[in-house]
Design a protein around this motif. Structure first.
Motif, PDB file in Angstrom:
ATOM      1  N   PRO A   1      23.159  28.144  92.456  1.00 22.89           N
ATOM      2  CA  PRO A   1      22.944  27.469  91.111  1.00 22.89           C
ATOM      3  C   PRO A   1      22.553  26.159  91.507  1.00 22.89           C
ATOM      4  CG  PRO A   1      25.237  27.681  91.391  1.00 22.89           C
ATOM      5  CD  PRO A   1      24.689  28.734  92.390  1.00 22.89           C
TER       6      PRO A   1
ATOM      7  N   ARG B   1      19.986  24.916  93.315  1.00 26.43           N
ATOM      8  CA  ARG B   1      18.747  24.772  93.549  1.00 26.43           C
ATOM      9  C   ARG B   1      18.033  24.650  92.198  1.00 26.43           C
ATOM     10  NH1 ARG B   1      19.136  30.086  94.222  1.00 26.43           N
ATOM     11  NH2 ARG B   1      17.858  31.643  93.702  1.00 26.43           N
ATOM     12  N   TYR B   2      18.566  24.560  91.034  1.00 28.38           N
ATOM     13  CA  TYR B   2      18.152  24.213  89.856  1.00 28.38           C
ATOM     14  C   TYR B   2      18.392  22.977  89.451  1.00 28.38           C
ATOM     15  CZ  TYR B   2      17.070  29.208  89.913  1.00 28.38           C
ATOM     16  OH  TYR B   2      16.619  30.609  90.162  1.00 28.38           O
ATOM     17  N   VAL B   3      19.033  22.245  90.084  1.00 32.00           N
ATOM     18  CA  VAL B   3      19.271  20.733  89.831  1.00 32.00           C
ATOM     19  C   VAL B   3      18.246  20.145  90.121  1.00 32.00           C
ATOM     20  CG1 VAL B   3      20.764  18.713  90.334  1.00 32.00           C
ATOM     21  CG2 VAL B   3      21.756  21.024  90.263  1.00 32.00           C
TER      22      VAL B   3
ATOM     23  N   ASP C   1      18.044  14.344  88.838  1.00 30.75           N
ATOM     24  CA  ASP C   1      19.682  14.569  88.414  1.00 30.75           C
ATOM     25  C   ASP C   1      20.623  14.609  89.779  1.00 30.75           C
ATOM     26  OD1 ASP C   1      18.987  14.915  85.844  1.00 30.75           O
ATOM     27  OD2 ASP C   1      18.570  17.085  85.958  1.00 30.75           O
TER      28      ASP C   1
ATOM     29  N   VAL D   1      24.477  13.608  90.071  1.00 26.66           N
ATOM     30  CA  VAL D   1      25.632  14.750  90.671  1.00 26.66           C
ATOM     31  C   VAL D   1      26.339  14.019  92.060  1.00 26.66           C
ATOM     32  CG1 VAL D   1      25.813  16.639  92.071  1.00 26.66           C
ATOM     33  CG2 VAL D   1      24.178  16.653  89.970  1.00 26.66           C
TER      34      VAL D   1
ATOM     35  N   VAL E   1      12.356  21.893  91.817  1.00 26.65           N
ATOM     36  CA  VAL E   1      13.270  22.641  91.380  1.00 26.65           C
ATOM     37  C   VAL E   1      13.248  23.985  91.554  1.00 26.65           C
ATOM     38  CG1 VAL E   1      14.384  23.394  89.298  1.00 26.65           C
ATOM     39  CG2 VAL E   1      13.562  20.989  89.415  1.00 26.65           C
ATOM     40  N   GLY E   2      14.216  24.742  92.168  1.00 28.29           N
ATOM     41  CA  GLY E   2      14.039  26.086  92.369  1.00 28.29           C
ATOM     42  C   GLY E   2      14.113  26.622  93.944  1.00 28.29           C
TER      43      GLY E   2
ATOM     44  N   LEU F   1      31.756  18.477  95.441  1.00 29.37           N
ATOM     45  CA  LEU F   1      30.434  18.928  94.924  1.00 29.37           C
ATOM     46  C   LEU F   1      30.366  20.282  94.180  1.00 29.37           C
ATOM     47  CD1 LEU F   1      28.635  17.617  98.059  1.00 29.37           C
ATOM     48  CD2 LEU F   1      27.980  16.774  95.803  1.00 29.37           C
ATOM     49  N   PRO F   2      29.486  20.332  93.339  1.00 24.76           N
ATOM     50  CA  PRO F   2      29.273  21.433  92.342  1.00 24.76           C
ATOM     51  C   PRO F   2      28.741  22.717  93.500  1.00 24.76           C
ATOM     52  CG  PRO F   2      27.659  19.919  91.973  1.00 24.76           C
ATOM     53  CD  PRO F   2      28.465  19.225  92.777  1.00 24.76           C
ATOM     54  N   ALA F   3      29.102  24.048  93.012  1.00 32.61           N
ATOM     55  CA  ALA F   3      28.633  24.915  93.469  1.00 32.61           C
ATOM     56  C   ALA F   3      27.281  24.997  94.248  1.00 32.61           C
ATOM     57  CB  ALA F   3      28.790  26.355  92.694  1.00 32.61           C
TER      58      ALA F   3
ATOM     59  N   GLY G   1       6.698  34.915  92.058  1.00 30.94           N
ATOM     60  CA  GLY G   1       8.196  34.741  92.152  1.00 30.94           C
ATOM     61  C   GLY G   1       8.477  34.686  93.521  1.00 30.94           C
ATOM     62  N   PHE G   2       8.188  33.772  94.336  1.00 31.08           N
ATOM     63  CA  PHE G   2       8.243  33.548  95.794  1.00 31.08           C
ATOM     64  C   PHE G   2       9.605  32.739  95.683  1.00 31.08           C
ATOM     65  CE2 PHE G   2       3.883  33.612  95.771  1.00 31.08           C
ATOM     66  CZ  PHE G   2       3.459  34.531  96.545  1.00 31.08           C
ATOM     67  N   ALA G   3      10.490  33.399  96.720  1.00 30.07           N
ATOM     68  CA  ALA G   3      11.722  32.631  96.932  1.00 30.07           C
ATOM     69  C   ALA G   3      11.276  31.481  98.127  1.00 30.07           C
ATOM     70  CB  ALA G   3      12.739  33.300  97.517  1.00 30.07           C
TER      71      ALA G   3
END
Ligand code: SF4
Lengths: 227, 619
Positions: A13, A15-17, A21, A25, A57-58, A87-89, A210-212
């Protein structure tokens, strides 16, 4: 005051930060961790974090860096331990070591970033075909992409000088690409720009979407050349 | 890469849907008996700024037998992608489908989110109308201030929770489990839940109308349910659950700080104010309790700011010692204190001075009306002198700007009251000049919102001013609030009109709402998405006249659509307040010692509670 260079990964999750921001964090994590933060002086003091290179982002990353200044000396392992637990997840601390004071800002030292891209093809492709497509792509003397300037105008920009290496393999309908791109405060190249330019040579990528993307490493300018 | 992660790359601010924030709780789905999805019908940044969400989330997840996960209204770009890819509404924590939960709990904070409620149900694949949810669908429930007139939404919800949630949520979960164990079918389960005090199951009530369209009666159709549903009030507010591990968003949200609720309720008795009725009585937490909660919150969230929240924090009877203690304990670690609402007096400015080191933004005051006569009508217990003292103190303390909040279209308003607003704004600037604020920085911002008559207030009988009148009044002010240092802000009158329609609406509005949703209404609280034309088309299709609702002047003994919802404040008291208002008479705050006879304390067997003991209500 003691400064620490902290390596961390940013996945799941987290990776969307957004890059903007991250400061927030880390500041909150450091406070939860009870780290003695050093603050800038002035009316609106903020903690002294300095991040290496913005990550889109992502995009996953194995190797992000941040420099952090504390007001007391702690063992790097202690900093790592306390931060890890706060730290968050998706954000995990790797190595932490002390860096000298008055070092140049981390951002100005970043030179290149390595990426791994994984995506689904819209047809079949052999490794050899992929290799020759990449070869054709890299053989171009210039690769222009459209960029928006701050004032909102379109500008043509040559990304070719910032592409240092690229290779790839195919497994079934999944394509894997590795690339090394210019990164840092000037001349930064984004993976999505490279991918959209590559599509001209490799139309099979077109419908894939939709590439990772993961960043697998950052390279710094050797110290001597900075000093 | 799964399809959801793929679309998250294509939308703005994907962190809105990603979850994984600090203190988010992801419990084992099969390890609990009841699963609730908390649905906030607005975007993530707004929903995550809502204290009620954090309270219920912490409370439910602290029970071993239950779990709660969150879901927010997807922004239109995300909705488009979800519909295109057939992704049903999912929760942030586990990405499970909302329709797989046992309960879907909406909070109704403002009327302009109603279209989002329907949209979220639709995205979840849950039938919109409660009557069509036979079988295995979740129970769709709601609470929050708009549940105090639940009628416009009555067709869409299985039940409403009226009043404060901290105690009733547990009773609801217990009753739900008991019903499940007994294998009750949906209707029987609802009947069992309707016996929990504070729970209103609209399908067990029948509405009869008079020939003129007003309500004759709202009456139970099952003898087991109460005639009137009485709101819930937390018995011991000081000891009530308060989360010290709230979810800390990773992205910026509207209120991005610790929200420490210092007191609940406000008895100042402004006659337009619904919160003043529904959150009665006033209850303050003990200072020790607050200090303990603040310490926990700072440690568990890492926030650098504590906001002391309530309807009127300056009224907290031990505010000075509280602020001093908090600054002493946390100031060194770079933690600031902020006060979201300031009373109009110089004491409040001194308080703000103490806590706010940076004076960049202005201080905000809400005189609400431009003349003493109108302030008496609305029972806003402040004088022009109070206001001038407050703004002068603000300028002297170094704030170069102040914001003044007013309402236009209030009952009894005349042109003189508008001129009063203009005069107060100019006078404020004059005070700023004499206080030595540099002319280039001196600013008075006037915000004028439009009066909306709300259920359960002394003005519930009053019509809203017409759209034309409100527009004329805005134009009048805009034409005169010009010049150096003056800024005038106003709100879209069409949105206020719609708010008035639903605030005093009845069950028939449900069909207009459904048409509006089908016509594409979403995020009506956001000017970029609000379309009045679409709403008017929805009313046309439903065969309803929205003006009938907004502009209606009710007779004293008319039945309201919300009369069966009991706030504890008696209708007689409100009627008396209405009469007093029309004569310009004021009513004191019962905090000052004398009970004003609103009926609440004896009726609900509660009492006001003050931090310094009940003899110490006054600062
Ligand atoms: S019953 Fe009296 S003391 Fe209680 S809230 Fe009403 S006016 Fe105040």
């Amino acid at each position: 005051m003691p400064s620490y260079r902290i390596q961390y990964s940013k996945k799941g999750p987290a990776r969307y930060v957004a890059h903007l921001d991250l400061m927030r964090v880390f500041e909150r994590a450091a406070r939860r961790a009870g780290l003695p933060l050093a603050f800038t002086s002035g009316f609106n003091p903020h903690p002294k974090f300095s991040f290496a290179a913005p990550l889109a982002v992502g995009v996953d990353s194995e190797a992000e860096y941040v420099d952090l200044e504390l007001s007391d000396v702690l063992l790097p392992s202690e900093v790592a331990k306390r931060l890890s637990a706060s730290l968050p997840a998706g954000i995990a601390i790797g190595e932490v070591h002390v860096v000298p004071e008055n070092r140049p800002a981390l951002m100005t030292m970043v030179d290149r970033a390595a990426y791994r891209v994984e995506g689904r093809l819209s047809g079949t492709l052999t490794d050899a075909e992929l290799e020759s497509a990449i070869g054709d792509f890299l053989a171009q003397p210039e690769v222009f992409v459209e960029r928006k300037t701050k004032s909102g105008q379109q500008k043509r920009y040559d990304i070719r000088p910032g592409i240092f290496a690229m290779s790839g393999t195919v497994k079934g309908d999944i394509i894997f690409l590795e690339m090394e791109l210019k990164s840092g405060s000037s001349g930064n190249i984004r993976v999505d720009e490279v991918l959209s330019a590559l599509q001209e040579k490799l139309p099979l990528l077109l419908k894939a979407g939709g590439f990772a993307v993961s960043r697998t490493g950052l390279k710094f300018i050797p110290r001597e050349s900075v000093d | 890469m799964d399809i959801l992660d793929r679309i998250l790359l294509e939308v703005q601010k994907p962190a809105r849907y990603a979850g994984g924030e600090w203190n988010a709780v992801c419990k084992d789905w099969d390890g609990v008996k009841v699963r609730i999805a908390f649905a906030f019908p607005d975007v993530y940044e707004v929903g995550m700024s809502h204290l009620g969400l954090q309270i219920l989330y912490g409370l439910v997840n602290s029970r071993p037998d239950s779990l709660m996960e969150r879901v927010f209204a997807p922004w239109p770009d995300m909705e488009e992608k979800m519909r295109e890819n057939k992704i049903p509404l999912f929760t942030l924590e586990s990405r499970r489908l909302v329709r797989d939960f046992d309960l879907v709990a909406f909070t109704l904070q403002y009327e302009m989110t109603f279209s989002n409620v329907l949209n979220m149900l639709d995205l979840a694949g849950i039938p919109l109308r409660a009557g069509q949810r036979a079988g295995n669908y979740p129970l769709v429930i709601a609470g929050g201030p708009c549940a105090f007139n639940p009628e416009p939404l009555a067709d869409f919800f299985d039940l409403f929770v009226i009043g404060e949630g901290e105690e009733v949520i547990g009773e609801l979960l217990d009753a739900y489990q008991a019903g499940h164990r007994r294998g009750l079918a949906r209707e029987e389960l609802l009947l069992a839940l309707a016996r929990v005090p504070g729970i209103y199951v609209p399908s067990f009530y029948r509405v009869d109308y008079n020939e003129d369209g007003t309500i004759r009666e709202v009456a139970p159709v099952r003898q087991e349910v109460p005639e009137r549903v009485v709101k819930r009030v937390v018995r011991d507010f000081d000891r009530a659950f308060f989360p010290v591990r709230p979810v800390v968003p990773s992205m910026g949200v509207v209120h991005d700080r610790i929200m420490l609720e210092v007191l609940r309720g406000c008895t100042r008795g402004c006659r337009f104010c619904q919160a003043g009725t529904i959150y009665r009585p006033v209850r303050e937490k003990k200072t020790e309790t607050l200090l303990k909660q603040a310490a926990g919150l700072v440690g568990h969230t890492g926030y650098g700011e504590i906001s002391l929240t309530s309807l009127s924090t300056g009224d907290y009877s031990r505010i000075c010692p509280l602020v001093t203690e908090l600054l002493g304990q946390h100031g060194r670690r770079g933690v600031n204190i902020s006060l979201p609402s300031l009373r109009v007096d110089s004491f409040s400015v001194k308080l703000a001075e103490e806590v706010q080191k940076v004076r960049r933004s202005g201080l905000t005051f809400a005189p609400e009306a431009g003349t003493q006569r109108l302030r008496d009508i609305i029972n806003k217990g402040i004088t022009e002198e109070d206001l001038m003292e407050a703004v002068t103190a603000a300028f002297l303390a170094g704030w170069p700007a102040v914001k003044l909040y007013f309402m236009i279209g209030l009952p009894g308003e005349t042109m003189e009251d508008l001129d009063g607003i203009i005069r107060l704004a100019r006078e404020t600037l004059a005070r700023g000049r004499s206080a030595g604020v540099p002319p280039g920085r001196l600013r008075a911002t006037v915000s004028a919102s439009s009066f909306v008559p709300k259920a359960h207030t002394a003005f519930q009988w009053e019509p809203q001013s017409t759209l034309t009148e409100l527009k004329e009044k805005q134009a009048y002010l805009a034409g005169r609030l010009r010049g150096r240092g003056l800024v005038f802000n106003w709100h879209d009158v069409a949105a206020s009109f719609l708010e008035a329609v639903f605030a005093r609406g009845d069950r028939r509005l449900g069909s207009a709402l459904e048409y509006a949703f089908r016509l594409g209404c979403r995020f009506d609280g956001w000017t970029e998405f609000f379309s009045f034309e679409r709403w008017l088309e929805a009313f046309r299709r439903a065969g309803l006249d929205p003006s009938w609702y907004a502009y209606r002047r009710y007779e004293c003994d008319d039945v309201f659509p919300w009369d069966h919802i009991d706030t504890g404040v008696s209708k007689q008291f409100l009627a008396l307040e209405h009469k007093r208002a029309m004569k310009g008479g004021t009513t004191a705050d019962c905090r000052l010692g004398a009970c004003m006879g609103c009926g609440l304390c004896p009726g609900l067997a509660v009492e006001p509670e003050f931090a310094g003991g009940n003899g110490n209500a006054i600062v």
